[in-house]
Design a protein around this motif. Sequence first.
Motif, PDB file in Angstrom:
ATOM      1  N   ASN A  69      -1.393   2.924 -10.888  1.00 37.54           N
ATOM      2  CA  ASN A  69      -0.827   2.905  -9.529  1.00 37.54           C
ATOM      3  C   ASN A  69      -1.027   1.534  -8.873  1.00 37.54           C
ATOM      4  N   THR A  70      -0.781   0.506  -9.645  1.00 37.49           N
ATOM      5  CA  THR A  70      -1.006  -0.854  -9.159  1.00 37.49           C
ATOM      6  C   THR A  70       0.213  -1.724  -9.407  1.00 37.49           C
ATOM      7  N   GLY A  71       0.559  -2.494  -8.410  1.00 40.94           N
ATOM      8  CA  GLY A  71       1.633  -3.458  -8.548  1.00 40.94           C
ATOM      9  C   GLY A  71       1.070  -4.868  -8.584  1.00 40.94           C
ATOM     10  N   TYR A  72       1.847  -5.771  -9.181  1.00 45.08           N
ATOM     11  CA  TYR A  72       1.386  -7.147  -9.348  1.00 45.08           C
ATOM     12  C   TYR A  72       2.490  -8.128  -8.969  1.00 45.08           C
ATOM     13  N   LEU A  73       2.070  -9.272  -8.517  1.00 45.45           N
ATOM     14  CA  LEU A  73       2.999 -10.384  -8.310  1.00 45.45           C
ATOM     15  C   LEU A  73       2.371 -11.608  -8.959  1.00 45.45           C
ATOM     16  N   GLN A  74       2.913 -12.005 -10.103  1.00 43.64           N
ATOM     17  CA  GLN A  74       2.461 -13.204 -10.797  1.00 43.64           C
ATOM     18  C   GLN A  74       3.255 -14.381 -10.257  1.00 43.64           C
ATOM     19  N   MET A  75       2.555 -15.375  -9.757  1.00 44.41           N
ATOM     20  CA  MET A  75       3.207 -16.520  -9.132  1.00 44.41           C
ATOM     21  C   MET A  75       2.850 -17.781  -9.913  1.00 44.41           C
ATOM     22  N   LEU A 130      -2.645   1.061   0.564  1.00 47.26           N
ATOM     23  CA  LEU A 130      -2.378  -0.069  -0.326  1.00 47.26           C
ATOM     24  C   LEU A 130      -3.453  -1.118  -0.090  1.00 47.26           C
ATOM     25  N   VAL A 131      -4.179  -1.456  -1.144  1.00 46.12           N
ATOM     26  CA  VAL A 131      -5.250  -2.434  -1.039  1.00 46.12           C
ATOM     27  C   VAL A 131      -4.912  -3.629  -1.914  1.00 46.12           C
ATOM     28  N   GLN A 132      -4.819  -4.784  -1.280  1.00 40.75           N
ATOM     29  CA  GLN A 132      -4.438  -5.999  -1.969  1.00 40.75           C
ATOM     30  C   GLN A 132      -5.654  -6.794  -2.424  1.00 40.75           C
ATOM     31  N   SER A 133      -5.458  -7.545  -3.497  1.00 46.36           N
ATOM     32  CA  SER A 133      -6.467  -8.489  -3.962  1.00 46.36           C
ATOM     33  C   SER A 133      -5.754  -9.670  -4.599  1.00 46.36           C
ATOM     34  N   GLY A 134      -6.514 -10.713  -4.803  1.00 44.92           N
ATOM     35  CA  GLY A 134      -5.934 -11.939  -5.342  1.00 44.92           C
ATOM     36  C   GLY A 134      -5.652 -12.919  -4.229  1.00 44.92           C
ATOM     37  N   GLY A 135      -4.867 -13.903  -4.505  1.00 49.06           N
ATOM     38  CA  GLY A 135      -4.563 -14.923  -3.519  1.00 49.06           C
ATOM     39  C   GLY A 135      -5.642 -15.991  -3.484  1.00 49.06           C
ATOM     40  N   GLY A 136      -5.515 -16.907  -2.528  1.00 50.74           N
ATOM     41  CA  GLY A 136      -6.484 -17.978  -2.390  1.00 50.74           C
ATOM     42  C   GLY A 136      -5.815 -19.330  -2.289  1.00 50.74           C
ATOM     43  N   ARG A 170      -2.213 -14.639  -9.136  1.00 51.45           N
ATOM     44  CA  ARG A 170      -1.712 -13.275  -9.300  1.00 51.45           C
ATOM     45  C   ARG A 170      -2.241 -12.405  -8.175  1.00 51.45           C
ATOM     46  N   LEU A 171      -1.323 -11.711  -7.526  1.00 50.27           N
ATOM     47  CA  LEU A 171      -1.671 -10.762  -6.484  1.00 50.27           C
ATOM     48  C   LEU A 171      -1.600  -9.357  -7.060  1.00 50.27           C
ATOM     49  N   SER A 172      -2.512  -8.516  -6.593  1.00 47.74           N
ATOM     50  CA  SER A 172      -2.530  -7.114  -6.998  1.00 47.74           C
ATOM     51  C   SER A 172      -2.421  -6.231  -5.769  1.00 47.74           C
ATOM     52  N   CYS A 173      -1.874  -5.060  -5.968  1.00 44.22           N
ATOM     53  CA  CYS A 173      -1.721  -4.089  -4.877  1.00 44.22           C
ATOM     54  C   CYS A 173      -1.991  -2.705  -5.447  1.00 44.22           C
ATOM     55  N   ILE A 212       7.358  -9.841 -10.753  1.00 40.38           N
ATOM     56  CA  ILE A 212       6.800  -8.607 -10.196  1.00 40.38           C
ATOM     57  C   ILE A 212       6.700  -7.583 -11.313  1.00 40.38           C
ATOM     58  N   SER A 213       5.622  -6.823 -11.300  1.00 41.50           N
ATOM     59  CA  SER A 213       5.431  -5.791 -12.318  1.00 41.50           C
ATOM     60  C   SER A 213       4.611  -4.661 -11.713  1.00 41.50           C
TER      61      SER A 213
END
Length: 125
Positions: free
Chosen positions: A77-83, A4-10, A19-22, A70-71
């Motif tokens: 094969n990617t999950g997201y967290l929109q904040m 699992l490789v995450q991106s986003g944040g800051g 938005r975070l991605s996984c 969450i989506s």
Amino acid sequence: QVQLVQSGGGLVQAGGSLRLSCAASGSTFSSYAMGWFRQAPGKEREFVAAITWHSGITDYTDSVKGRFTISRDKAQNTGYLQMNSLKREDTALYYCASSLQFTVRLMRPQEYEYWGQGTQVTVSS
């Protein structure tokens, strides 16, 4: 083996959005659910949100309901967290996680076999 490789944040001001991605990879990615957790300094890791991979059923901790979404994109094969409407108390290290087996206890970190590397979210006032 699943990676699992995450991106986003800051860094974002209070009231802002991130938005975070996984992205999941492995020989065959077949997950029952993906969850997002967070851990602030000096605190335990806490559940944020989860989604069942095939049916898309979601669950959220009360403090983020109405603000986070969450989506997942099964094809990618990617999950997201929109904040949205971020608050200072959302500041934490955020982790995505994958549960390969059926479970009704998606709020428990112990139910997840694989974890992302974590990404920092900092909300300033």
